[in-house]
Scaffold this active site. Structure first.
Site, PDB file in Angstrom:
ATOM      1  N   ASN A  35       0.801  -1.370   0.167  1.00  0.00           N
ATOM      2  CA  ASN A  35      -0.093   0.060   0.048  1.00  0.00           C
ATOM      3  C   ASN A  35       0.876   1.228   0.034  1.00  0.00           C
ATOM      4  O   ASN A  35       2.039   1.083   0.257  1.00  0.00           O
ATOM      5  CB  ASN A  35      -0.963  -0.042   1.150  1.00  0.00           C
ATOM      6  CG  ASN A  35      -0.323   0.004   2.547  1.00  0.00           C
ATOM      7  OD1 ASN A  35       0.160  -0.804   3.133  1.00  0.00           O
ATOM      8  ND2 ASN A  35      -0.226   1.271   2.940  1.00  0.00           N
ATOM      9  N   CYS A  36       0.393   2.275  -0.390  1.00  0.00           N
ATOM     10  CA  CYS A  36       0.872   3.646  -0.394  1.00  0.00           C
ATOM     11  C   CYS A  36       0.082   4.355   0.356  1.00  0.00           C
ATOM     12  O   CYS A  36      -0.514   3.859   1.296  1.00  0.00           O
ATOM     13  CB  CYS A  36       1.021   4.342  -1.774  1.00  0.00           C
ATOM     14  SG  CYS A  36      -0.274   4.455  -2.705  1.00  0.00           S
ATOM     15  N   ILE A  37       0.050   5.758   0.267  1.00  0.00           N
ATOM     16  CA  ILE A  37      -0.602   6.708   1.037  1.00  0.00           C
ATOM     17  C   ILE A  37      -1.920   6.562   1.315  1.00  0.00           C
ATOM     18  O   ILE A  37      -2.716   6.807   2.035  1.00  0.00           O
ATOM     19  CB  ILE A  37      -0.383   8.158   0.976  1.00  0.00           C
ATOM     20  CG1 ILE A  37      -0.611   9.147   2.067  1.00  0.00           C
ATOM     21  CG2 ILE A  37      -0.770   8.708  -0.123  1.00  0.00           C
ATOM     22  CD1 ILE A  37       0.037  10.419   2.059  1.00  0.00           C
ATOM     23  N   SER A  38      -2.600   5.993  -0.169  1.00  0.00           N
ATOM     24  CA  SER A  38      -4.099   6.060  -0.090  1.00  0.00           C
ATOM     25  C   SER A  38      -4.790   4.787  -0.950  1.00  0.00           C
ATOM     26  O   SER A  38      -5.872   4.620  -0.854  1.00  0.00           O
ATOM     27  CB  SER A  38      -4.681   7.037  -0.472  1.00  0.00           C
ATOM     28  OG  SER A  38      -4.232   7.476  -1.945  1.00  0.00           O
ATOM     29  N   ARG A  39      -3.774   3.945  -1.173  1.00  0.00           N
ATOM     30  CA  ARG A  39      -4.071   2.926  -2.365  1.00  0.00           C
ATOM     31  C   ARG A  39      -3.582   1.595  -1.742  1.00  0.00           C
ATOM     32  O   ARG A  39      -2.345   1.395  -1.489  1.00  0.00           O
ATOM     33  CB  ARG A  39      -3.548   3.225  -3.687  1.00  0.00           C
ATOM     34  CG  ARG A  39      -4.085   4.478  -4.392  1.00  0.00           C
ATOM     35  CD  ARG A  39      -3.135   4.681  -5.681  1.00  0.00           C
ATOM     36  NE  ARG A  39      -3.665   5.983  -6.432  1.00  0.00           N
ATOM     37  CZ  ARG A  39      -3.060   6.307  -7.478  1.00  0.00           C
ATOM     38  NH1 ARG A  39      -2.472   5.371  -8.338  1.00  0.00           N
ATOM     39  NH2 ARG A  39      -3.357   7.487  -7.823  1.00  0.00           N
TER      40      ARG A  39
END
Length: 494
Positions: A35-39
Site C-alpha cells: 500500500n501507499c498513502i491511500s491505495r
C-alpha cells in the site's frame, strides 16, 4: 444520484478486506500486497478474474487505478488497516480460494495464465515515457520521508535563528537538517544503480564524487570543479552509466576475476566520465533549470501559476507528476527551496473548494455527502486521491471546475511572487496545510507563509464558486432534488 454508501459509520477495514478478496479472484490470484498513502496495491496472477464493477461499488472503495499493479483507492485513513487485514486473509486462505465457482486450475496453469497476462499488460504499459516516469519515481520517492523530516527541521531552525532563540542548539539542528542534503547525491546514486540493474553501492560510490571536497583540485578545460557541481542530475547520470558499464563488463569477465575487476572497471570508467564530463554538463543543466524557474516566475508569474495550478490534478491522475521530482530536488539543492511545489499545491485547494460546493448543492445525496465528509480532512492535508476518485471525477464537471479553482490559486501565488515575494518549499511530499512547516521564500518565512496561506484561501473560494456556478448541468440538481422529495417518507405524490 450516487450509489455510494449512505450516512453512518465507515465499513470496518476487516469487512472491506473480506469483501474485496473474492472480487479480485481470491487468495490464489493475489501475488503481492502493498500500500501507499491511500491505495491498496495488489499484484494479480490473472487480471481477467477481477470483477471491476463490483470492486468499484464496494463500500469503502473510492476508485480503482490500473498500472503495473491493481490499485484500489480506499483513502489514507483506512489504507494501512485494510492492507494489513487483506494480507492476513491472503496468508490464511493460501491458494485454496479462486473466487469463482467451478474453477479448479492447478498452480502451474494459474502461473502460466498469470505470466501471459502480466506480459501483455507490461507490453501495453511499457511505453518509453511510462517506463521513464516509473523509474524516476522508484529512484526519488523512497527519499521523500528524509526530505520531509530534514526540511521541517531546517524550517524550525530558521525560525529559531530569526527569533534569536536557543542559539546554543542551532549548530546541532543545522547539522541534523543539512547532513542528508549534503549527501543526497549518494542516495540518488544507489537507488538509480539498483533501478537500472547495477550494484547499488557502486552507484553510490560514483555519485559520492560529486560532493567530495577534493574535486576542487581537478581542472577541466582550465576551470576547477566545484564540490556539488551537477547535483542530483549528475548523480543520476553517473549511477546509470556505472550500472551500464558494470552489466557490460560482467558479461565477458571470467568468474574468477569478476569480483575484483568488474566493480573496479565500472567505478573507474563512470568516475572519470563524471569528473571530466557529467559534472560540467549536469551543472550547466541544473543552473539552467534554476534560472528558468526564476525567469518564469519573475516575468510571467501569474500566467505560469495559472497553467501549473490548473494542470496538476490531471498530471497526478496520469502519473506524469513524477517527472517533476528531479526538478524539485534540483531547485532545493540550488536555492534551498522549490518554488514550484506551493503553486502545484493550489490544485488541491481548488478541489477542496469544489468538494464543499458539491456537499452544499447535493444536499439530498447522502452517499456523496458522506464521502465528502470522510475525504475532506485528507484533502485539507494535501492528499487528493479520495476527493478525486470519490467525489469530483465521478461527477465529471466538478473535476474540471476543481482544476479551474487550482488555476486561480496558482495564479495568485505566481503573481505574489512576481510582485512581492516568491514562496517555496524546503522539501517535497506534503501539500495543503501540511506544507506550512516547510514554507520558505525570498523575503523570509513570514511573507512566504502569508502568500501560501492566501493562495489556499483563494483556491478554496475559486473552486467553490466555480463549481457552484458551472459544476452541474442546468436543472439537473433541481430535478434530482424533486425526485428525492417526491419519494421521501411523508410526502404526497402528485
Amino acid at each position: 444520484m450516487s450509489d455510494r454508501s449512505g450516512p453512518g459509520t465507515a465499513p470496518r477495514p476487516e469487512d472491506t478486506a473480506r469483501a474485496l478478496l473474492p472480487l479480485v479472484g481470491g487468495a490464489a490470484n493475489v501475488t503481492s500486497v502493498a500500500n501507499c498513502i491511500s491505495r491498496l496495491r495488489l499484484g494479480l496472477a490473472d487480471r481477467s478474474r477481477v470483477r471491476d464493477a463490483d470492486v468499484r461499488a464496494l463500500p469503502g472503495v473510492l476508485g480503482v487505478v490500473e498500472d503495473d499493479t491493481y490499485q484500489v483507492v480506499v483513502g489514507p485513513q483506512a489504507v494501512n488497516a485494510v492492507a494489513a487485514a487483506f494480507g492476513r486473509l491472503v496468508e490464511e486462505k493460501g491458494g485454496g480460494e479462486t473466487g469463482q465457482a467451478g474453477q479448479t486450475d492447478t498452480a502451474e496453469e494459474l502461473a502460466e495464465r498469470g505470466a501471459a497476462i502480466r506480459a501483455a499488460n507490461k507490453r501495453r504499459n511499457a511505453t518509453p515515457f511510462k517506463l521513464f516516469l516509473r523509474r524516476i519515481a522508484n529512484i526519488f520517492v523512497p527519499l521523500i520521508p528524509a526530505l520531509i523530516a530534514c526540511g521541517i527541521i531546517a524550517g524550525v531552525t530558521g525560525l529559531l535563528r530569526n527569533l534569536g532563540w536557543m542559539e546554543g542548539a542551532l549548530p546541532a539542528l543545522t547539522a541534523i537538517s543539512s547532513g542528508f542534503m549534503s549527501l543526497i547525491t549518494v542516495f540518488v546514486g544507489m537507488n538509480a544503480a539498483k533501478e537500472f540493474g547495477g550494484t547499488p553501492v557502486l552507484g553510490g560510490a560514483v555519485a559520492a564524487i560529486i560532493p567530495f571536497a577534493g574535486v576542487a583540485d581537478v581542472q577541466v578545460f582550465g576551470t576547477a570543479l566545484s564540490p556539488g557541481q551537477g547535483g542530483v542530475l549528475g548523480a543520476l547520470g553517473a549511477a546509470v552509466l556505472c550500472a551500464y558499464v558494470e552489466r557490460r563488463v560482467r558479461r565477458h569477465m571470467p568468474g574468477t576475476l569478476d569480483v575484483l575487476l568488474t566493480p573496479t572497471i565500472a567505478v573507474l570508467v563512470a568516475g572519470l566520465a563524471t569528473v571530466f564530463g557529467l559534472m560540467l554538463a549536469a551543472g550547466a543543466l541544473s543552473e539552467a533549470i534554476g534560472a528558468g524557474a526564476d525567469w518564469l516566475l519573475g516575468t510571467a508569474g501569474a500566467f505560469a501559476g495559472l497553467v501549473l495550478g490548473g494542470l496538476f490534478l490531471p498530471l497526478v491522475m496520469l502519473g506524469l507528476h513524477q517527472a517533476l521530482i528531479p526538478i524539485h530536488t534540483t531547485l532545493i539543492d540550488l536555492e534551498g527551496y522549490t518554488t514550484l511545489l506551493p503553486i502545484l499545491s493550489m490544485a488541491g485547494a481548488g478541489q477542496v473548494g469544489a468538494a464543499l460546493a458539491v456537499y452544499r448543492r447535493l444536499r439530498h445525496d447522502a452517499g456523496i455527502r458522506a464521502t465528502v465528509r470522510s475525504a475532506l480532512p485528507a484533502g485539507l492535508l494535501g492528499v487528493g486521491e479520495p476527493l478525486i476518485y470519490g467525489v469530483t471525477l465521478p461527477l465529471g464537471r466538478p473535476f474540471i471546475t476543481a482544476c479551474a479553482g487550482g488555476a486561480v490559486g496558482g495564479a495568485f501565488v505566481g503573481l505574489m511572487g512576481q510582485l512581492w515575494a516568491t514562496t517555496g518549499s524546503t522539501a517535497i511530499g506534503p501539500s495543503g496545510w501540511a506544507l506550512f512547516p516547510l514554507v520558505q521564500g525570498s523575503a523570509g518565512i513570514g511573507p512566504a507563509v502569508a502568500v501560501y496561506g492566501g493562495g489556499l484561501v483563494v483556491g478554496y473560494i475559486a473552486g467553490f464558486v466555480l463549481t457552484a456556478l458551472f459544476g452541474f448541468p442546468k436543472g439537473a440538481v433541481q430535478a434530482a432534488e424533486a425526485v428525492e422529495e417526491a419519494v421521501a417518507p411523508g410526502s404526497t405524490p402528485g
